[in-house]
Design a protein around this motif. Structure first.
Motif, short mmCIF file in Angstrom:
data_model
loop_
_atom_site.label_atom_id
_atom_site.label_comp_id
_atom_site.label_asym_id
_atom_site.label_seq_id
_atom_site.Cartn_x
_atom_site.Cartn_y
_atom_site.Cartn_z
N PHE A 41 0.94 -1.17 -0.02
CA PHE A 41 -0.07 0.29 0.54
C PHE A 41 0.98 1.37 -0.12
CE2 PHE A 41 -2.27 3.42 2.43
CZ PHE A 41 -3.45 3.64 1.78
N TRP A 42 1.90 1.65 1.14
CA TRP A 42 2.36 2.56 0.62
C TRP A 42 3.78 1.94 -0.22
CZ3 TRP A 42 0.32 5.95 4.24
CH2 TRP A 42 -0.10 5.52 5.04
N LYS A 43 4.43 1.35 -1.22
CA LYS A 43 4.98 1.52 -2.20
C LYS A 43 4.40 1.98 -3.11
CE LYS A 43 8.21 -2.48 -0.57
NZ LYS A 43 8.63 -3.84 -0.80
N ARG A 44 3.18 0.62 -2.84
CA ARG A 44 2.54 1.30 -4.21
C ARG A 44 2.04 3.67 -4.00
NH1 ARG A 44 -1.99 -2.62 -3.62
NH2 ARG A 44 -0.49 -4.41 -4.51
N GLY A 45 2.02 3.87 -2.86
CA GLY A 45 1.41 5.44 -2.99
C GLY A 45 2.11 6.43 -3.50
N THR A 46 3.48 5.92 -2.77
CA THR A 46 5.01 6.16 -3.52
C THR A 46 5.35 6.68 -4.55
OG1 THR A 46 6.24 6.24 -1.28
CG2 THR A 46 7.31 6.54 -2.89
N TYR A 47 4.92 5.11 -5.41
CA TYR A 47 5.22 5.11 -6.80
C TYR A 47 3.94 5.38 -7.55
CZ TYR A 47 4.70 3.25 -11.25
OH TYR A 47 4.48 2.73 -12.36
N TYR A 48 3.41 5.97 -6.88
CA TYR A 48 2.19 7.36 -7.86
C TYR A 48 2.44 8.74 -7.27
CZ TYR A 48 -1.42 4.15 -10.06
OH TYR A 48 -1.97 3.86 -11.33
N TRP A 49 2.64 8.88 -6.30
CA TRP A 49 3.18 10.38 -5.71
C TRP A 49 3.91 10.80 -6.53
CZ3 TRP A 49 1.03 14.72 -3.88
CH2 TRP A 49 0.58 13.94 -2.76
N ALA A 50 5.18 10.55 -7.18
CA ALA A 50 5.67 10.30 -8.05
C ALA A 50 5.43 10.56 -9.56
CB ALA A 50 6.70 9.27 -8.28
N PHE A 51 4.28 10.15 -10.23
CA PHE A 51 3.60 10.16 -11.47
C PHE A 51 2.85 12.16 -11.01
CE2 PHE A 51 4.70 5.97 -12.22
CZ PHE A 51 4.87 6.00 -13.79
N ILE A 52 1.92 11.93 -9.91
CA ILE A 52 1.37 13.11 -9.49
C ILE A 52 2.16 14.29 -9.30
CG2 ILE A 52 -0.12 13.87 -8.11
CD1 ILE A 52 -1.33 11.26 -7.01
N LEU A 53 3.28 13.99 -8.55
CA LEU A 53 4.14 15.15 -8.40
C LEU A 53 4.87 15.98 -10.03
CD1 LEU A 53 5.77 17.01 -6.36
CD2 LEU A 53 7.40 15.73 -6.50
N ALA A 54 5.28 14.78 -10.34
CA ALA A 54 5.60 15.10 -12.31
C ALA A 54 4.89 16.13 -12.82
CB ALA A 54 5.66 13.82 -12.84
N ALA A 55 3.64 15.44 -12.72
CA ALA A 55 2.29 16.00 -13.24
C ALA A 55 1.69 16.99 -13.37
CB ALA A 55 0.49 14.92 -13.61
N PHE A 56 1.42 17.38 -11.69
CA PHE A 56 1.71 19.14 -11.12
C PHE A 56 3.08 19.83 -11.56
CE2 PHE A 56 -2.23 16.50 -9.16
CZ PHE A 56 -3.57 17.63 -9.14
N THR A 57 3.98 19.40 -11.54
CA THR A 57 4.97 20.64 -11.58
C THR A 57 5.23 20.68 -13.05
OG1 THR A 57 6.25 18.88 -10.10
CG2 THR A 57 7.24 20.82 -11.53
N ALA A 58 4.72 20.14 -13.98
CA ALA A 58 4.92 20.48 -15.65
C ALA A 58 3.71 21.64 -15.31
CB ALA A 58 4.82 19.02 -16.09
N HIS A 59 2.50 21.20 -14.90
CA HIS A 59 1.45 22.05 -15.07
C HIS A 59 1.79 23.06 -14.99
CE1 HIS A 59 -2.81 23.34 -15.62
NE2 HIS A 59 -2.85 24.09 -14.63
N PHE A 60 1.88 23.19 -13.38
CA PHE A 60 2.77 24.96 -13.09
C PHE A 60 3.09 25.30 -13.39
CE2 PHE A 60 -0.57 22.96 -9.83
CZ PHE A 60 -1.63 24.46 -10.16
N ALA A 61 4.61 24.65 -13.85
CA ALA A 61 5.79 25.30 -14.57
C ALA A 61 5.07 26.21 -15.63
CB ALA A 61 6.37 23.97 -15.07
N LEU A 62 4.33 24.98 -16.44
CA LEU A 62 3.46 25.78 -17.86
C LEU A 62 2.55 26.85 -17.26
CD1 LEU A 62 3.09 25.70 -20.87
CD2 LEU A 62 1.54 24.24 -20.15
N PHE A 63 1.94 26.99 -16.44
CA PHE A 63 1.40 28.20 -16.30
C PHE A 63 2.15 29.19 -15.98
CE2 PHE A 63 -1.35 30.25 -13.00
CZ PHE A 63 -2.98 30.44 -14.08
N ASN A 64 3.10 29.48 -14.82
CA ASN A 64 3.97 30.06 -14.59
C ASN A 64 4.94 30.44 -15.75
OD1 ASN A 64 5.25 31.16 -12.31
ND2 ASN A 64 7.49 30.88 -13.24
#
Length: 243
Positions: A41-64
């Motif tokens: 459960f925690w390993k999968r959560g860490t795995y998905y957090w990497a994807f979510i963080l990358a997606a939000f970082t890309a979005h707000f970098a573009l927005f900025n």
């Protein structure tokens, strides 16, 4: 004891075999697999957090980049008047945020299901080997515990449910964010001015909004159906079933 449970487990009393030894082995295995599911459960959560963080970082970098470099100050009209390609890029990056957040919700629900499955198996088996070990817990009604979030005292909150709630909130936020861009893009395609868009809500606006919402619910439904686990066609009445 639930006969349906023993039948599904293949551990119904049989004079030809040692059922007690088999049930004891099943009890030990249930403990091991439950612990394994918690770790996953925690390993999968860490795995998905990497994807979510990358997606939000890309979005707000573009927005900025779009609004600090070219369009100042930030306003609804500025968002509406973005070039279509830039607006489309915002939609795509926000859709990735929504998709990964939605998958994280489903992953959490799936992990919680399997964790619950093995816990229930332990509950069914434990009384023969260790009494009510898992069913016995501290009474939270005494003064040593407090449900208030601002209190320093402990309480039996579910960590997995808190994680699931976090993922649901993140999915809703990312969905609304991408929905906002999608509606604006649809209105741009309909050639509605920014004044009409934000001041006079025409029928086209509501059509675009309803269409965008339908698409997002469709995405959620399709992803849920595609990731659904084992299921029999016949409705199961009993609590337990064989896969």
């Amino acid at each position: 004891m639930n006969d349906n449970f023993w039948e599904c487990m293949g551990l119904l009393p049989d004079p030809s075999i040692n059922c007690k030894a088999q049930r004891e082995e099943a009890y030990k295995r249930a403990h091991e697999i439950r612990q394994f599911e918690i770790e996953l459960f925690w390993k999968r959560g860490t795995y998905y957090w990497a994807f979510i963080l990358a997606a939000f970082t890309a979005h707000f970098a573009l927005f900025n980049f779009l609004f600090t470099e070219k369009y100042r100050p930030l306003s609804l009209s500025a968002v509406y008047n973005l070039p279509r390609l830039s607006l489309l890029a915002l939609i795509i990056t926000s859709l990735f945020c929504y998709f990964f957040s939605l998958c994280w919700v489903l992953m959490n629900k799936g992990s919680l299901f399997w964790q619950k499955t093995w816990e229930e198996k332990i509950y069914e088996l434990e009384y023969k080997f260790s009494g009510n070990l898992y069913r016995t817990m501290l009474n939270t009604e005494n003064s040593d515990f407090d449900y208030c979030p601002l209190s320093l005292k402990a309480y039996n909150y579910s960590v997995t449910k808190i994680t699931l709630l976090t993922s649901i909130v993140l999915t809703i936020v990312s969905g609304l964010m991408s929905l906002f861009y999608a509606v604006i893009f649809a209105l741009r395609l309909c050639k509605i001015s920014s004044v009409d868009c934000f001041m006079n809500f025409s029928i086209v606006y509501w059509i675009c909004l309803a269409g965008a919402i339908s698409v997002y619910f469709l995405i959620a439904g399709v992803v849920s159906c595609l990731t659904e686990g084992n299921k029999t066609k016949q409705q199961q009445v009993n609590k337990w079933r064989s896969v």
